[in-house]
Scaffold this active site. Structure first.
Site, PDB file in Angstrom:
ATOM      1  N   TYR A  25       0.838  -1.202   0.000  1.00 49.86           N
ATOM      2  CA  TYR A  25       0.000   0.000   0.000  1.00 49.86           C
ATOM      3  C   TYR A  25       0.875   1.255   0.000  1.00 49.86           C
ATOM      4  O   TYR A  25       0.648   2.179  -0.788  1.00 49.86           O
ATOM      5  CB  TYR A  25      -0.927  -0.003   1.223  1.00 49.86           C
ATOM      6  CG  TYR A  25      -1.686   1.296   1.391  1.00 49.86           C
ATOM      7  CD1 TYR A  25      -2.765   1.606   0.568  1.00 49.86           C
ATOM      8  CD2 TYR A  25      -1.299   2.220   2.362  1.00 49.86           C
ATOM      9  CE1 TYR A  25      -3.447   2.805   0.707  1.00 49.86           C
ATOM     10  CE2 TYR A  25      -1.975   3.426   2.503  1.00 49.86           C
ATOM     11  CZ  TYR A  25      -3.043   3.704   1.678  1.00 49.86           C
ATOM     12  OH  TYR A  25      -3.707   4.903   1.805  1.00 49.86           O
ATOM     13  N   GLU A  47     -11.210   6.155   5.338  1.00 52.93           N
ATOM     14  CA  GLU A  47     -10.556   7.044   6.298  1.00 52.93           C
ATOM     15  C   GLU A  47     -11.482   7.298   7.490  1.00 52.93           C
ATOM     16  O   GLU A  47     -11.030   7.403   8.632  1.00 52.93           O
ATOM     17  CB  GLU A  47     -10.164   8.369   5.632  1.00 52.93           C
ATOM     18  CG  GLU A  47      -9.058   8.256   4.594  1.00 52.93           C
ATOM     19  CD  GLU A  47      -7.708   7.874   5.169  1.00 52.93           C
ATOM     20  OE1 GLU A  47      -7.541   7.925   6.405  1.00 52.93           O
ATOM     21  OE2 GLU A  47      -6.813   7.518   4.382  1.00 52.93           O
ATOM     22  N   TRP A  55      -4.579   2.072  10.504  1.00 53.76           N
ATOM     23  CA  TRP A  55      -4.907   1.962   9.089  1.00 53.76           C
ATOM     24  C   TRP A  55      -4.770   0.525   8.589  1.00 53.76           C
ATOM     25  O   TRP A  55      -5.533   0.083   7.738  1.00 53.76           O
ATOM     26  CB  TRP A  55      -4.023   2.901   8.267  1.00 53.76           C
ATOM     27  CG  TRP A  55      -4.275   2.789   6.802  1.00 53.76           C
ATOM     28  CD1 TRP A  55      -3.433   2.338   5.843  1.00 53.76           C
ATOM     29  CD2 TRP A  55      -5.500   3.122   6.108  1.00 53.76           C
ATOM     30  NE1 TRP A  55      -4.030   2.364   4.610  1.00 53.76           N
ATOM     31  CE2 TRP A  55      -5.302   2.839   4.747  1.00 53.76           C
ATOM     32  CE3 TRP A  55      -6.740   3.631   6.526  1.00 53.76           C
ATOM     33  CZ2 TRP A  55      -6.284   3.047   3.790  1.00 53.76           C
ATOM     34  CZ3 TRP A  55      -7.725   3.838   5.568  1.00 53.76           C
ATOM     35  CH2 TRP A  55      -7.499   3.553   4.218  1.00 53.76           C
TER      36      TRP A  55
END
Length: 201
Positions: A25, A47, A55
């Site tokens: 990522y 988000e 995350w």
């Protein structure tokens, strides 16, 4: 974004070292410009789901999020109703938070409202992209949590009916979607780009 195949072994990534999914990522998505209504709705939603969590937790659940939220196509997500919310609250593959689920559906409806007004989420979102920094930052502790542009973006989206999207979340989305490029000067992605381009990043 071009990534190096032979990174400086001393340099660490901005984040993600040690986890292949997180590394991929960081190397191939984070900071790369994202356009399109579904892609931006997905980033805004994820988000928002990340708020209060790590995350990587969201990243691991992204395939399930894409499945249950119908690839984040605004028209399809906006059509989800009360029964769908209850169904999603029972799906252990995603983050089961009623407010965040309802916000995602509401945000899809806000996208459609923009369309009805002859506008797009893409043009609104990208209108808050700041000028590029003259120099890259050298430490993660110098990367801001929010900026005047992220404050303005959050305010603009709130005015259009978007929820769960404050200034800090907005800045994280700006980083993720390439409105800003916060890869540190020593990051292998940057040093690899510099080497390939033959000039300073």
């Amino acid at each position: 974004m071009t990534t190096t195949t032979d990174p400086d072994p001393v340099a660490a990534r901005c984040f993600g070292d040690g986890d292949p999914l997180y590394e991929a990522y960081h190397d191939t998505e984070w900071g790369v410009p994202v356009h399109g209504e579904a892609a931006l709705l997905e980033r805004i939603a994820l988000e928002g789901f990340q708020s209060g969590l790590s995350w990587i937790t969201v990243l691991r659940k992204r395939p399930a999020f894409r499945e249950v939220f119908l690839d984040f196509e605004p028209e399809r997500v906006a059509a989800l109703g009360t029964d769908d919310v209850e169904r999603l609250l029972g799906d252990a593959r995603i983050i089961r938070n009623r407010q965040k689920i309802e916000a995602t559906i509401g945000n899809a409806r806000a996208v459609l409202a923009l369309h009805d007004d002859g506008r797009t989420l893409d043009e609104l979102f990208w209108s808050f992209a700041p000028p590029a920094r003259e120099r890259r930052l050298h430490g993660w502790d110098t990367v801001p949590a929010s900026t005047p542009e992220s404050v303005a973006l959050a305010k603009a989206l709130k005015k259009e009916g978007f929820r769960f999207f404050g200034p800090t979340t907005a800045y994280a989305a700006m980083q993720a979607c390439g409105l800003v490029d916060d890869h540190l000067a020593t990051c292998p992605v940057v040093t690899g780009r510099r080497s390939a381009a033959g000039s300073a990043a």
